[in-house]
Design an enzyme around this catalytic site. Sequence first.
Site, PDB file in Angstrom:
ATOM      1  N   ASP A 105       0.710  -1.328  -0.026  1.00 29.29           N
ATOM      2  CA  ASP A 105      -0.053  -0.006  -0.170  1.00 29.29           C
ATOM      3  C   ASP A 105       0.880   1.342   0.026  1.00 29.29           C
ATOM      4  O   ASP A 105       0.716   2.133  -0.940  1.00 29.29           O
ATOM      5  CB  ASP A 105      -1.020  -0.066   1.117  1.00 29.29           C
ATOM      6  CG  ASP A 105      -0.353  -0.135   2.686  1.00 29.29           C
ATOM      7  OD1 ASP A 105       0.867  -0.499   2.701  1.00 29.29           O
ATOM      8  OD2 ASP A 105      -0.998  -0.281   3.583  1.00 29.29           O
ATOM      9  N   ASP A 108       7.019   3.854   3.549  1.00 24.71           N
ATOM     10  CA  ASP A 108       7.117   5.178   4.370  1.00 24.71           C
ATOM     11  C   ASP A 108       8.547   5.157   4.700  1.00 24.71           C
ATOM     12  O   ASP A 108       9.459   5.625   3.958  1.00 24.71           O
ATOM     13  CB  ASP A 108       6.290   5.202   5.595  1.00 24.71           C
ATOM     14  CG  ASP A 108       6.336   5.969   6.616  1.00 24.71           C
ATOM     15  OD1 ASP A 108       6.739   7.116   6.089  1.00 24.71           O
ATOM     16  OD2 ASP A 108       5.974   5.895   7.811  1.00 24.71           O
ATOM     17  N   PHE A 157      -0.292  11.541   7.702  1.00 32.09           N
ATOM     18  CA  PHE A 157      -0.809  10.058   7.861  1.00 32.09           C
ATOM     19  C   PHE A 157      -2.178  10.033   6.986  1.00 32.09           C
ATOM     20  O   PHE A 157      -3.122  10.452   7.293  1.00 32.09           O
ATOM     21  CB  PHE A 157      -1.142   9.751   9.374  1.00 32.09           C
ATOM     22  CG  PHE A 157      -1.466   8.259   9.571  1.00 32.09           C
ATOM     23  CD1 PHE A 157      -0.371   7.466   9.643  1.00 32.09           C
ATOM     24  CD2 PHE A 157      -2.644   7.689   9.610  1.00 32.09           C
ATOM     25  CE1 PHE A 157      -0.523   5.883   9.737  1.00 32.09           C
ATOM     26  CE2 PHE A 157      -2.891   6.464   9.680  1.00 32.09           C
ATOM     27  CZ  PHE A 157      -1.843   5.525   9.815  1.00 32.09           C
TER      28      PHE A 157
HETATM   29  P1  5GP Z   1       7.513   1.624   6.437  1.00 38.45           P
HETATM   30  O1  5GP Z   1       8.436   0.376   7.074  1.00 38.45           O
HETATM   31  O2  5GP Z   1       7.874   1.848   4.953  1.00 38.45           O
HETATM   32  O3  5GP Z   1       7.755   2.672   7.412  1.00 38.45           O
HETATM   33  O4  5GP Z   1       5.890   1.295   6.794  1.00 38.45           O
HETATM   34  C1  5GP Z   1       5.397   0.835   5.951  1.00 38.45           C
HETATM   35  C2  5GP Z   1       3.991   0.574   6.512  1.00 38.45           C
HETATM   36  O5  5GP Z   1       3.476   1.400   7.463  1.00 38.45           O
HETATM   37  C3  5GP Z   1       2.926   0.412   5.527  1.00 38.45           C
HETATM   38  O6  5GP Z   1       2.694  -0.824   4.826  1.00 38.45           O
HETATM   39  C4  5GP Z   1       1.491   0.868   6.398  1.00 38.45           C
HETATM   40  O7  5GP Z   1       0.932  -0.132   6.724  1.00 38.45           O
HETATM   41  C5  5GP Z   1       2.184   1.781   7.404  1.00 38.45           C
HETATM   42  N1  5GP Z   1       2.131   3.288   7.082  1.00 38.45           N
HETATM   43  C6  5GP Z   1       3.047   4.011   6.734  1.00 38.45           C
HETATM   44  N2  5GP Z   1       2.549   5.350   6.577  1.00 38.45           N
HETATM   45  C7  5GP Z   1       1.111   5.211   6.571  1.00 38.45           C
HETATM   46  C8  5GP Z   1       0.007   6.126   6.338  1.00 38.45           C
HETATM   47  O8  5GP Z   1       0.405   7.432   6.004  1.00 38.45           O
HETATM   48  N3  5GP Z   1      -1.074   5.830   6.530  1.00 38.45           N
HETATM   49  C9  5GP Z   1      -1.397   4.365   6.854  1.00 38.45           C
HETATM   50  N4  5GP Z   1      -2.644   3.928   6.951  1.00 38.45           N
HETATM   51  N5  5GP Z   1      -0.323   3.409   6.988  1.00 38.45           N
HETATM   52  C10 5GP Z   1       0.912   3.781   6.832  1.00 38.45           C
END
Ligand code: 5GP
Length: 185
Positions: A105, A108, A157
């Site tokens: 999805d 981040d 977010f």
């Molecule tokens: P990362 O490991 O890249 O920091 O985080 C990935 C996961 O964090 C994504 O699969 C998602 O579940 C969650 N995430 C990161 N940013 C957002 C956001 O803005 N909204 C939501 N709903 N989930 C996020």
Amino acid sequence: METTANIYNDISEILFTKEQIKAAVEKLGKQITEDYKGLEPVAICILKGASIFFADLIREIDLPLEVEHMAISSYGSATKTSGEVRLLKDLDKSIYGRDVIIIEDIVDTGMTLNYLKKILVGRGANSIKIIALLDKPSRRKVNLEVEYSCFETPDAFVVGYGLDYAEKYRNLPDIGVLKPEIYND
Ligand code: 5GP
């Protein structure tokens, strides 16, 4: 907004409408069809956030692809990554020698997919590429290549179109910024 649905009350700004998402998904499906011509990739849906995007995208890809699902946890119900990544559901079949497309999805910090990619590399995939519906490049903490994405998002977010906050808002047809007071309570 035309809709008066209650879940929209918690959204401060719509970033991408369902029409914009549909157009972007169709375009990406064509691109993947072209780039993987002659191949039979394995498309891995990262549960739960990518499920709606995945369902729409694979129907825009004209290839004999196979579908797999994986679940990883890095967030719980908080809005900041913990750095802890757990594998909750593994693949059903081997990906040895296969061309793998991970469908996520949002990327981040990149920590979740960096971890997952390492696992899949270790299982002998022929190639591994990442498709993210949303990319937040300004937040990246690890060096991770995201080969395809539909939209870049600001450091906020976001929820909707599969993305949740505490398991809610996944059914929002658009993608929007969640009002900070919802998670700062
Ligand atoms: P990362 O490991 O890249 O920091 O985080 C990935 C996961 O964090 C994504 O699969 C998602 O579940 C969650 N995430 C990161 N940013 C957002 C956001 O803005 N909204 C939501 N709903 N989930 C996020």
